[in-house]
Design a protein around this motif. Structure first.
Motif, PDB file in Angstrom:
ATOM      1  N   UNK A 273       0.835  -1.205   0.000  1.00 54.65           N
ATOM      2  CA  UNK A 273       0.000   0.000   0.000  1.00 54.65           C
ATOM      3  C   UNK A 273       0.869   1.253   0.000  1.00 54.65           C
ATOM      4  N   UNK A 274       1.952   1.227   0.794  1.00 54.56           N
ATOM      5  CA  UNK A 274       2.850   2.368   0.834  1.00 54.56           C
ATOM      6  C   UNK A 274       3.600   2.555  -0.471  1.00 54.56           C
ATOM      7  N   UNK A 275       3.986   1.443  -1.094  1.00 55.58           N
ATOM      8  CA  UNK A 275       4.719   1.521  -2.361  1.00 55.58           C
ATOM      9  C   UNK A 275       3.864   2.161  -3.445  1.00 55.58           C
ATOM     10  N   UNK A 276       2.576   1.834  -3.482  1.00 62.48           N
ATOM     11  CA  UNK A 276       1.689   2.362  -4.523  1.00 62.48           C
ATOM     12  C   UNK A 276       0.873   3.566  -4.044  1.00 62.48           C
ATOM     13  N   UNK A 277       1.075   3.939  -2.764  1.00 59.70           N
ATOM     14  CA  UNK A 277       0.404   5.107  -2.181  1.00 59.70           C
ATOM     15  C   UNK A 277      -1.109   5.056  -2.383  1.00 59.70           C
ATOM     16  N   UNK A 278      -1.664   3.904  -2.035  1.00 58.82           N
ATOM     17  CA  UNK A 278      -3.108   3.735  -2.106  1.00 58.82           C
ATOM     18  C   UNK A 278      -3.572   2.824  -0.972  1.00 58.82           C
ATOM     19  N   UNK A 279      -4.644   3.201  -0.301  1.00 57.41           N
ATOM     20  CA  UNK A 279      -5.209   2.366   0.748  1.00 57.41           C
ATOM     21  C   UNK A 279      -4.294   2.147   1.943  1.00 57.41           C
ATOM     22  N   UNK A 280      -3.413   3.103   2.250  1.00 54.07           N
ATOM     23  CA  UNK A 280      -2.471   2.907   3.355  1.00 54.07           C
ATOM     24  C   UNK A 280      -3.191   2.825   4.703  1.00 54.07           C
ATOM     25  N   UNK A 281      -4.151   3.700   4.928  1.00 49.60           N
ATOM     26  CA  UNK A 281      -4.915   3.653   6.181  1.00 49.60           C
ATOM     27  C   UNK A 281      -5.723   2.365   6.262  1.00 49.60           C
ATOM     28  N   UNK A 282      -6.323   1.974   5.163  1.00 44.84           N
ATOM     29  CA  UNK A 282      -7.078   0.725   5.106  1.00 44.84           C
ATOM     30  C   UNK A 282      -6.188  -0.458   5.462  1.00 44.84           C
ATOM     31  N   UNK A 283      -4.995  -0.516   4.876  1.00 43.07           N
ATOM     32  CA  UNK A 283      -4.084  -1.626   5.153  1.00 43.07           C
ATOM     33  C   UNK A 283      -3.628  -1.617   6.596  1.00 43.07           C
ATOM     34  N   UNK A 284      -3.200  -0.458   7.095  1.00 45.81           N
ATOM     35  CA  UNK A 284      -2.685  -0.372   8.471  1.00 45.81           C
ATOM     36  C   UNK A 284      -3.732  -0.795   9.495  1.00 45.81           C
ATOM     37  N   UNK A 285      -4.945  -0.277   9.360  1.00 44.43           N
ATOM     38  CA  UNK A 285      -5.978  -0.576  10.345  1.00 44.43           C
ATOM     39  C   UNK A 285      -6.485  -2.010  10.224  1.00 44.43           C
ATOM     40  N   UNK A 286      -6.584  -2.505   9.004  1.00 43.89           N
ATOM     41  CA  UNK A 286      -7.034  -3.889   8.807  1.00 43.89           C
ATOM     42  C   UNK A 286      -6.030  -4.879   9.388  1.00 43.89           C
ATOM     43  N   UNK A 287      -4.742  -4.634   9.143  1.00 48.06           N
ATOM     44  CA  UNK A 287      -3.700  -5.521   9.670  1.00 48.06           C
ATOM     45  C   UNK A 287      -3.710  -5.503  11.193  1.00 48.06           C
ATOM     46  N   UNK A 288      -3.807  -4.315  11.772  1.00 51.60           N
ATOM     47  CA  UNK A 288      -3.789  -4.187  13.229  1.00 51.60           C
ATOM     48  C   UNK A 288      -4.979  -4.908  13.865  1.00 51.60           C
ATOM     49  N   UNK A 289      -6.181  -4.652  13.363  1.00 48.80           N
ATOM     50  CA  UNK A 289      -7.370  -5.271  13.946  1.00 48.80           C
ATOM     51  C   UNK A 289      -7.401  -6.785  13.741  1.00 48.80           C
ATOM     52  N   UNK A 290      -7.037  -7.244  12.548  1.00 49.47           N
ATOM     53  CA  UNK A 290      -7.067  -8.689  12.296  1.00 49.47           C
ATOM     54  C   UNK A 290      -6.002  -9.408  13.121  1.00 49.47           C
ATOM     55  N   UNK A 291      -4.873  -8.735  13.386  1.00 46.64           N
ATOM     56  CA  UNK A 291      -3.836  -9.340  14.211  1.00 46.64           C
ATOM     57  C   UNK A 291      -4.299  -9.481  15.653  1.00 46.64           C
ATOM     58  N   UNK A 292      -4.978  -8.458  16.162  1.00 46.41           N
ATOM     59  CA  UNK A 292      -5.510  -8.524  17.526  1.00 46.41           C
ATOM     60  C   UNK A 292      -6.580  -9.613  17.635  1.00 46.41           C
ATOM     61  N   UNK A 293      -7.481  -9.663  16.663  1.00 44.14           N
ATOM     62  CA  UNK A 293      -8.568 -10.647  16.699  1.00 44.14           C
ATOM     63  C   UNK A 293      -8.085 -12.071  16.453  1.00 44.14           C
ATOM     64  N   UNK A 294      -6.941 -12.213  15.798  1.00 46.18           N
ATOM     65  CA  UNK A 294      -6.446 -13.553  15.474  1.00 46.18           C
ATOM     66  C   UNK A 294      -6.124 -14.369  16.712  1.00 46.18           C
ATOM     67  N   UNK A 295      -5.766 -13.709  17.812  1.00 47.64           N
ATOM     68  CA  UNK A 295      -5.428 -14.448  19.036  1.00 47.64           C
ATOM     69  C   UNK A 295      -6.620 -15.270  19.532  1.00 47.64           C
ATOM     70  N   UNK A 296      -7.784 -14.639  19.819  1.00 46.71           N
ATOM     71  CA  UNK A 296      -8.924 -15.452  20.265  1.00 46.71           C
ATOM     72  C   UNK A 296      -9.443 -16.397  19.175  1.00 46.71           C
ATOM     73  N   UNK A 297      -9.344 -15.976  17.905  1.00 44.93           N
ATOM     74  CA  UNK A 297      -9.836 -16.842  16.819  1.00 44.93           C
ATOM     75  C   UNK A 297      -9.009 -18.115  16.734  1.00 44.93           C
ATOM     76  N   UNK A 298      -7.674 -17.993  16.763  1.00 42.51           N
ATOM     77  CA  UNK A 298      -6.812 -19.161  16.670  1.00 42.51           C
ATOM     78  C   UNK A 298      -6.938 -20.061  17.892  1.00 42.51           C
ATOM     79  N   UNK A 299      -7.083 -19.451  19.056  1.00 48.18           N
ATOM     80  CA  UNK A 299      -7.290 -20.248  20.275  1.00 48.18           C
ATOM     81  C   UNK A 299      -8.591 -21.042  20.167  1.00 48.18           C
TER      82      UNK A 299
END
Length: 306
Positions: A273-299
């Motif tokens: 996203x940073x390389x193409x300068x598109x959707x950077x906020x979308x990528x950052x927030x999606x990665x952060x939230x999915x990483x946090x949620x992955x803990x209870x999901x994987x458990x």
């Protein structure tokens, strides 16, 4: 459970270091951009080449790979349809589709596969599919959605061959398929450079968190929440339904494909996203939230199917 917690702990520490660097301005105003370019242009292509050059390509024909491909297509397809209907734009929709389906199979998937599934090689089908198919296709779409879209046809057809990430992945596959052993004096410097990829991506991600608003509340709220829902719930559910219902998997094989599908969005998507300068906020927030949620999901997945 140790593998899940260990993998996330390592990622959290490196991101936190990046955040502190950003807060203190230790790398200057261009620190994040330099790290992003380093990862995209040099380190990540080297990592993909060294990883795939020694990979067993027989996994391409496994049923696990088919489940991975179909669940990835399902999650990305849903986001793409919504993006088209809502007029989110080609580049933004492409980044969102990646965040909905492109799992962190490297720095998080490998330790989780080793500790939770008992075999680190089980993540190989996901890694191969994403780097051989998904990455070249997605980056080609991003390339063509920009200035290159107006170029001559021959130039557009050669777009994947001009992208360093795609070149690194495809070169590794060709070396593996040929059976050629890369000499040590060539492979060792590449391996050393490859070791910069994951830290550079995570540090750049941490720097980008400085001054960011709480995820899922800003202008990108709807794309972010949709991508996180698809990544954290939609893709693992699709993988479970396909593996159990269509391929008749059960036991360890079923656990394998569902766990790998439940991994969060990969941090290197933020690099794209940073390389193409598109959707950077979308990528950052999606990665952060999915990483946090992955803990209870994987458990939960490990408890239900383990």
């Amino acid at each position: 459970m140790q593998g899940v917690l260990t993998g996330f702990a390592v990622i959290a520490v490196v991101i936190a270091v990046g955040y502190v660097l950003g807060r203190r301005g230790s790398l200057g105003d261009q620190g994040r951009e330099v790290l992003t370019r380093l990862a995209f242009q040099v380190a990540t292509p080297a990592l993909l080449f060294t990883t795939l050059a020694g990979a067993d390509l027989s996994v391409v024909f496994s049923s696990r790979l088919l489940v991975t491909a179909m669940s990835t297509a399902a999650a990305a397809g849903v986001f793409t349809v919504v993006g088209v209907v809502r007029h989110w734009g080609v580049g933004r929709t492409t980044i969102g589709a990646l965040c909905s389906s492109y799992v962190n199979s490297g720095n998080l998937g490998i330790p989780i596969a080793a500790y939770v599934l008992g075999d680190a090689s089980l993540v190989a089908p996901v890694l191969l599919f994403q780097q051989i198919v998904v990455t070249p296709v997605a980056l080609t779409v991003l390339d063509l959605s920009g200035a290159g879209e107006k170029g001559p046809l021959w130039r557009r057809l050669l777009t994947p061959l001009r992208n360093p990430v795609a070149v690194g992945a495809l070169s590794g596959v060709l070396v593996s398929a040929s059976g050629v052993r890369v000499p040590g004096p060539v492979m060792e410097p590449l391996t050393l450079i490859a070791h910069m990829s994951v830290p550079a991506v995570l540090l750049a991600f941490g720097i980008a968190l400085r001054g960011s608003a709480a995820p899922g509340r800003g202008r990108e709220r709807h794309p972010v929440l949709l991508s996180v829902a698809l990544k954290s719930v939609g893709q693992p559910v699709a993988a479970w339904a396909l593996a159990a219902g269509l391929f008749g998997m059960h036991g360890a094989a079923l656990l394998d494909v569902v766990v790998t599908s439940a991994l969060p969005a990969a941090q290197n998507l933020f690099t794209y996203a940073g390389r193409y300068q598109v959707g950077e906020t979308l990528a950052r927030e999606s990665i952060l939230l999915s990483t946090v949620l992955a803990v209870p999901v994987l458990v939960a997945v490990a408890a239900l199917l383990g």
